[in-house]
Each structure stands twice: as structure tokens, then as C-alpha cells.
Design a protein around this motif. Structure first.
Motif, mmCIF file in Angstrom:
data_model
loop_
_atom_site.group_PDB
_atom_site.id
_atom_site.type_symbol
_atom_site.label_atom_id
_atom_site.label_comp_id
_atom_site.label_asym_id
_atom_site.label_seq_id
_atom_site.Cartn_x
_atom_site.Cartn_y
_atom_site.Cartn_z
ATOM 1 N N ASN A 304 -1.167 -9.550 4.313
ATOM 2 C CA ASN A 304 0.034 -9.268 4.932
ATOM 3 C C ASN A 304 0.928 -8.452 5.311
ATOM 4 O O ASN A 304 1.774 -8.437 6.305
ATOM 5 N N LEU A 305 0.991 -6.907 4.492
ATOM 6 C CA LEU A 305 1.997 -5.874 4.385
ATOM 7 C C LEU A 305 1.825 -5.377 5.819
ATOM 8 O O LEU A 305 2.523 -4.998 6.535
ATOM 9 N N PRO A 306 0.499 -5.472 6.639
ATOM 10 C CA PRO A 306 0.953 -4.611 8.057
ATOM 11 C C PRO A 306 1.556 -5.653 9.045
ATOM 12 O O PRO A 306 2.156 -5.665 9.586
ATOM 13 N N LEU A 307 1.585 -6.963 8.364
ATOM 14 C CA LEU A 307 2.331 -8.224 9.613
ATOM 15 C C LEU A 307 4.028 -7.975 9.307
ATOM 16 O O LEU A 307 4.641 -7.841 10.507
ATOM 17 N N VAL A 308 4.547 -7.178 8.332
ATOM 18 C CA VAL A 308 5.495 -7.371 7.683
ATOM 19 C C VAL A 308 5.788 -5.926 8.003
ATOM 20 O O VAL A 308 7.020 -5.630 8.939
ATOM 21 N N ALA A 317 4.652 -13.795 6.537
ATOM 22 C CA ALA A 317 4.066 -12.735 6.132
ATOM 23 C C ALA A 317 4.957 -12.358 5.032
ATOM 24 O O ALA A 317 4.687 -12.040 4.073
ATOM 25 N N ARG A 318 6.495 -12.615 4.673
ATOM 26 C CA ARG A 318 7.042 -11.759 3.816
ATOM 27 C C ARG A 318 7.305 -12.384 2.220
ATOM 28 O O ARG A 318 7.175 -12.388 1.463
ATOM 29 N N ARG A 319 7.046 -14.589 2.724
ATOM 30 C CA ARG A 319 6.796 -14.781 1.991
ATOM 31 C C ARG A 319 5.241 -14.449 1.436
ATOM 32 O O ARG A 319 5.259 -14.936 -0.538
ATOM 33 N N LEU A 371 -13.909 4.207 -0.734
ATOM 34 C CA LEU A 371 -12.464 3.563 -1.164
ATOM 35 C C LEU A 371 -11.498 4.689 -0.510
ATOM 36 O O LEU A 371 -10.134 4.574 -0.158
ATOM 37 N N TYR A 372 -11.711 6.025 -1.049
ATOM 38 C CA TYR A 372 -10.199 6.847 -0.584
ATOM 39 C C TYR A 372 -9.712 6.773 1.044
ATOM 40 O O TYR A 372 -8.642 6.756 1.104
ATOM 41 N N GLU A 373 -10.750 7.034 1.730
ATOM 42 C CA GLU A 373 -10.702 6.802 3.368
ATOM 43 C C GLU A 373 -10.617 5.148 3.742
ATOM 44 O O GLU A 373 -9.344 6.044 4.413
ATOM 45 N N ALA A 374 -10.835 4.485 2.891
ATOM 46 C CA ALA A 374 -10.182 3.694 3.352
ATOM 47 C C ALA A 374 -8.884 2.870 2.718
ATOM 48 O O ALA A 374 -8.205 2.269 4.057
ATOM 49 N N ILE A 375 -8.263 3.386 1.798
ATOM 50 C CA ILE A 375 -6.920 3.860 1.438
ATOM 51 C C ILE A 375 -5.648 4.511 2.966
ATOM 52 O O ILE A 375 -4.587 4.216 2.897
ATOM 53 N N ALA A 376 -6.748 5.842 2.876
ATOM 54 C CA ALA A 376 -5.741 6.503 3.513
ATOM 55 C C ALA A 376 -5.800 5.833 5.312
ATOM 56 O O ALA A 376 -4.474 6.449 5.407
ATOM 57 N N ARG A 377 -6.521 5.517 5.821
ATOM 58 C CA ARG A 377 -6.239 4.459 6.733
ATOM 59 C C ARG A 377 -5.244 3.759 6.505
ATOM 60 O O ARG A 377 -4.738 3.335 8.009
ATOM 61 N N PHE A 378 -5.725 2.665 5.897
ATOM 62 C CA PHE A 378 -4.493 1.877 6.118
ATOM 63 C C PHE A 378 -2.678 2.222 5.741
ATOM 64 O O PHE A 378 -2.006 1.845 5.901
ATOM 65 N N LEU A 379 -2.883 3.137 4.737
ATOM 66 C CA LEU A 379 -1.440 3.595 4.646
ATOM 67 C C LEU A 379 -0.955 4.343 6.005
ATOM 68 O O LEU A 379 -0.059 4.261 6.413
ATOM 69 N N ASP A 380 -2.464 5.186 6.750
ATOM 70 C CA ASP A 380 -1.581 5.247 7.891
ATOM 71 C C ASP A 380 -0.995 4.116 9.341
ATOM 72 O O ASP A 380 -0.282 4.902 9.799
ATOM 73 N N GLY A 381 -1.883 3.317 8.603
ATOM 74 C CA GLY A 381 -1.173 1.839 9.467
ATOM 75 C C GLY A 381 -0.052 2.001 9.354
ATOM 76 O O GLY A 381 0.922 0.993 10.277
ATOM 77 N N LEU A 382 0.584 2.266 8.570
ATOM 78 C CA LEU A 382 1.397 1.480 7.579
ATOM 79 C C LEU A 382 3.198 2.764 7.940
ATOM 80 O O LEU A 382 4.137 2.544 7.801
ATOM 81 N N GLY A 383 2.274 3.990 8.455
ATOM 82 C CA GLY A 383 3.483 4.530 8.799
ATOM 83 C C GLY A 383 3.694 5.537 7.967
ATOM 84 O O GLY A 383 4.810 6.221 7.621
ATOM 85 N N VAL A 384 2.830 5.480 6.446
ATOM 86 C CA VAL A 384 3.389 6.333 5.480
ATOM 87 C C VAL A 384 2.980 7.674 5.514
ATOM 88 O O VAL A 384 1.487 8.126 5.992
ATOM 89 N N PRO A 385 3.707 8.439 5.051
ATOM 90 C CA PRO A 385 3.403 9.910 4.683
ATOM 91 C C PRO A 385 2.383 10.364 4.155
ATOM 92 O O PRO A 385 1.776 9.763 3.335
ATOM 93 N N ARG A 386 1.400 10.932 4.809
ATOM 94 C CA ARG A 386 0.399 11.364 4.029
ATOM 95 C C ARG A 386 0.034 12.746 3.282
ATOM 96 O O ARG A 386 0.168 13.844 3.425
ATOM 97 N N GLY A 387 0.066 12.181 1.750
ATOM 98 C CA GLY A 387 -0.035 13.079 0.588
ATOM 99 C C GLY A 387 1.751 13.358 0.379
ATOM 100 O O GLY A 387 2.832 13.184 1.381
ATOM 101 N N LEU A 388 1.615 14.114 -0.622
ATOM 102 C CA LEU A 388 2.849 14.529 -1.002
ATOM 103 C C LEU A 388 3.507 15.986 -0.639
ATOM 104 O O LEU A 388 4.738 15.910 -0.479
#
Length: 440
Positions: A304-308, A317-319, A371-388
Motif C-alpha cells: 500500500n505505501l507505493p499506492l499512497v 491505501a491510507r486506511r 534483500l539489500y537490493e530489493a529494499i533499495a529498489r522499493f525506496l527508489d520507487g518511492l522517490g526516497v533519497p539514496r543513502g546518507l
């Protein structure tokens, strides 16, 4: 040297012969980077008394009410509780928005229900902001508390409640050790109702309150079941005004808290066993009940987070995010301790099942990298900054960040490779995780 028990000796013999990690029944050391180190650490305990490990966990179920528009019932709730005077906590932004407007209308609809509003809660609470809120609450001597806002608001209301009852205590009397004294809470606190306006921290369900210790540049808090609200009012209407960026940030809280919970060391690996049940911590380690909810929360968030993120106005999705309640490198590090659990997480991120050949063919030793790569791809899909680095941190900040993480013992002591190794504070591992999180 204290005499070792028969069971302790048998465990050590088994460890030396088979070098098997006891966490989640992991495979032998040949497939497990931590296995030999773990066995050596067990053998070293022959030189010192072995602390008794935990044998129990507690389920403290939260009282939650879900429903579109249920915020308008809080006035009746407080009247039913025979409230004498209510302290309402919020922040300057939420004070202007619909959730607070609905709350005030609900309170004013009841006769003889006096209340006062504190709208100066800091978005990131500090010692000073907590002290200000506590002083205000002590002055009014409220019989009941009501928090309307995100985790910071709910946490501040918890602190105000605690120190209204413990009127003469200092803030650091109850802050978690080793920063504070971590004293147990033995008195009954006043009833607190929490109305969350974000779907992230889950503070309406927990006995934890977090703040920044600005003088020492780290976060810590108070963790005790006594702090838990008597009722959490979960109303999807209250997230309508929440900006998309805040929704994503809160959703990532859900994501990583659920993953941390599912991959934490088992409660039977936590030590030392408390001498008194009142000392049993709120953070207990993975257990059969928590596993069910953690895994479900992880699945719900990934769905649901990508839908939000794509459509903030998607109420379903918010519910789902409301009901569900550091990055890829953390779970790359913890994967060797419990390959099966991390394999399950990988399947969820990849939108498949653990029986899928694409998942089953991955050797245990490689699960962390996948798992590292899978989480990184998920974060990319949300537009989250890549790393510190993308957040403005420099490599020279790693030492400071690692030092600021060490006081978080309530979490670190449940981390595989840290919490299950006697005498380890985890700094070396934390430093490596931060370095690996710098740019990905």
C-alpha cells in the motif's frame, strides 16, 4: 569462577561441535558468516558467570477503535470515563486542521467536560520541550489526557501524564538506562486517549515515548507498558491533510519497524532474565504472536505505501497503512542470523512467495545482498533519497552517528549479531552499516 550448569555445558559442547547459530535455527557455520564467531563467544563465557536467558514473553494487547469519522466520539469516551478535567495535546500545525477541529467539537458537545489545550508540542521533542509540557500539565492536574497528532504529540502526552503522577520526579529518573536511571513505573497513570494523524510510529499502541537528548546528540526515551494509551482512535479522515512526503516517511517507519520486529533475536535469546516481572522490557524480541502481526504489517506496507505515494487521495491505501502500523544495509547485516526469515521478507518485496524458484535458488549466504537490493529498489520507487550522502551527511559524520546510535539499547539488544553476543555494544557493526548506507 561460578559453577556452570549442566544445560550450559551441554550448550557449549554442542556449539563447539556443530557451530550452529541458535537464532531461528540457522544453518551451520559453513553457510553462516556469524556462526564461528558466535560459537567462540559462547565458549568464552566459560570464564565468566553466564546470565540466565529469558523464558517468557508478554502480550499486552492495545485497545484500538477503527472507523471513518470515529474522532467525533472522543468527547463521549471521556465523559464515560468520568473525566474531571482533560489535558489536550497537539502541535501548532495540527491545531489548525480538521482532526483538531473535530476533537474540539466532540469535547464541547459534552456538558460539564472542562479541558485545556496545549498546542506547543515540538515536532521532534527534546528535553526542553518535554519539560515545558510537563510543567504545564502539572500546573493543571488533569484527570485525563487526550493527544491529537503524530508520534511526537502522543509521546509528549505520555511524558506529561507520567510526570503529573510522579510530580516530584526528574525527567532522567525514567529515561532508559544507561542515559537515565530507567526506574520502573509502579503507580497507575491517568487515562490517555491517542488520536493519531499519521500512520507510522504506532505510538497509540505502545508504551514508548521518544525524545532528542540535544546535549548529547542522540535519541532515547522511556519504555514502559504503563505509558500505553487506554484507547487509540484510528480515523482515516485524520490523515487526509497529511502531506505525501510525511505519509511516505511515516510509512517507512511502519516498514522498517515491522521488519526489525520480525528479524529480531527470539525472546528466548534475550538476557539477562529479569529478576522481577515488572522489570521485563516492553521490547522483548521476536515471539509467535508478534511474528504474525509483524509479517502482516510488512506485507500490507509493501503493497500500500507505493499506492499512497502515487495517489495521496487513495483512501483505501491510507486506511490500510493506518491499520498496518535505516535502510537496506541493516537487513543485509542481520540476514545471516535468520536466513529463512529474511528470505520471507525478500519474497514480500519481490511480490512473490518463498516457494518461488527465484527465491528458493538463492543460497543462504546471499540472501542479505538480495534483500539489500530489493529494499533499495522499493525506496527508489518511492522517490526516497539514496543513502546518507543524499541527505547531506559526510563520511566524517559516521563516527558521530555511530556514537549517537549506541544508547538505543532497547533496539540494539534485540539485534542479531549484537544483542545475542555477550559483551558486545555493537559499535563496530553499526559503523559498517552506516558506511554501507552512505551511498547505494
Amino acid at each position: 569462577m561460578a559453577t556452570a550448569s549442566r544445560n550450559t555445558i551441554l550448550r557449549l559442547i554442542n556449539a563447539s561441535q556443530h557451530t550452529v547459530c541458535p537464532c531461528h535455527g540457522a544453518h551451520a557455520a559453513v553457510h553462516h558468516p556469524h556462526g564461528q564467531v558466535h560459537a567462540v563467544n559462547q565458549l568464552r563465557r566459560l570464564a565468566t558467570p553466564v546470565p540466565e536467558r529469558e523464558y517468557a514473553f508478554e502480550v499486552a494487547a492495545s485497545n484500538l477503535r477503527f472507523g471513518d469519522g470515529v474522532t467525533r466520539e472522543v468527547g463521549m469516551d471521556l465523559k464515560n470515563m468520568k473525566a474531571r478535567k482533560v489535558g489536550v495535546f497537539t502541535d501548532a500545525n495540527v491545531a489548525k486542521l480538521k482532526p483538531m477541529q473535530t476533537t474540539i467539537q466532540a469535547l464541547e458537545a459534552e456538558t460539564d467536560l472542562p479541558f485545556e489545550v496545549y498546542d506547543k508540542v515540538s515536532v521532534e521533542p527534546t528535553e526542553d520541550s518535554w519539560r515545558d509540557a510537563i510543567a504545564w500539565a502539572r500546573k493543571h492536574d488533569f484527570s485525563h489526557f487526550l493527544a491529537v497528532g503524530g508520534g511526537s504529540v502522543i509521546d509528549t502526552a505520555k511524558a506529561a501524564n507520567l510526570f503529573t503522577v510522579y510530580h516530584d520526579s526528574d525527567l532522567f529518573d525514567f529515561i532508559n538506562a544507561p542515559v537515565g536511571k530507567g526506574l520502573p513505573i509502579k503507580q497507575t497513570l491517568r487515562p490517555l486517549i491517542a488520536v493519531p494523524t499519521t500512520a507510522g510510529t504506532g505510538s497509540e499502541t505502545t508504551g514508548t515515548a521518544i525524545l532528542d537528548i540535544t546535549s548529547r546528540a542522540f535519541k532515547t526515551g522511556i519504555a514502559n507498558r504503563a505509558l500505553k494509551p487506554v484507547l487509540g482512535v484510528v480515523d482515516v479522515h485524520n490523515t487526509e491533510s497529511c502531506p505525501t512526503a510525511v505519509q511516505i516517511s511515516a510509512g517507512l517507519d511502519v516498514l522498517f519497524h515491522s521488519l526489525e520486529s520480525y528479524t529480531a533475536i527470539p525472546y528466548t535469546e534475550r538476557y539477562p532474565r529479569p529478576a522481577n516481572p515488572i522489570l521485563r522490557p516492553a521490547y522483548q524480541g521476536s515471539n509467535p504472536v508478534a511474528d504474525i502481526f509483524s509479517l502482516w504489517a510488512l506485507q500490507t506496507t509493501v503493497k500500500n505505501l507505493p499506492l499512497v505515494a502515487k495517489n495521496h487521495d487513495n483512501p483505501e491505501a491510507r486506511r490500510q497503512m493506518l491499520v498496518a502500523l535505516t535502510g537496506p544495509a541493516v537487513f543485509e547485516f542481520t540476514a545471516p542470523s535468520a536466513p529463512d526469515r529474511h528470505r520471507q521478507a525478500l519474497a514480500i518485496f519481490n511480490g512473490t512467495t518463498v516457494s518461488d524458484p527465484s527465491i528458493t535458488k538463492i543460497p543462504d549466504i546471499e540472501i542479505g545482498a538480495h534483500l539489500y537490493e530489493a529494499i533499495a529498489r522499493f525506496l527508489d520507487g518511492l522517490g526516497v533519497p539514496r543513502g546518507l550522502k543524499a541527505l547531506g551527511y559526510k563520511s566524517s559524520d559516521v563516527e558521530m552517528l555511530a556514537e549517537g546510535t549506541l544508547p538505543q539499547r532497547r533496539v540494539l539488544d534485540l539485534a542479531p549479531g549484537i544483542g545475542d553476543v555477550v559483551g558486545s555494544d555493537g559499535k563496530e557493526h553499526i559503523t559498517r552499516i552506516l558506511e554501507r548506507s552512505f551511498d547505494y
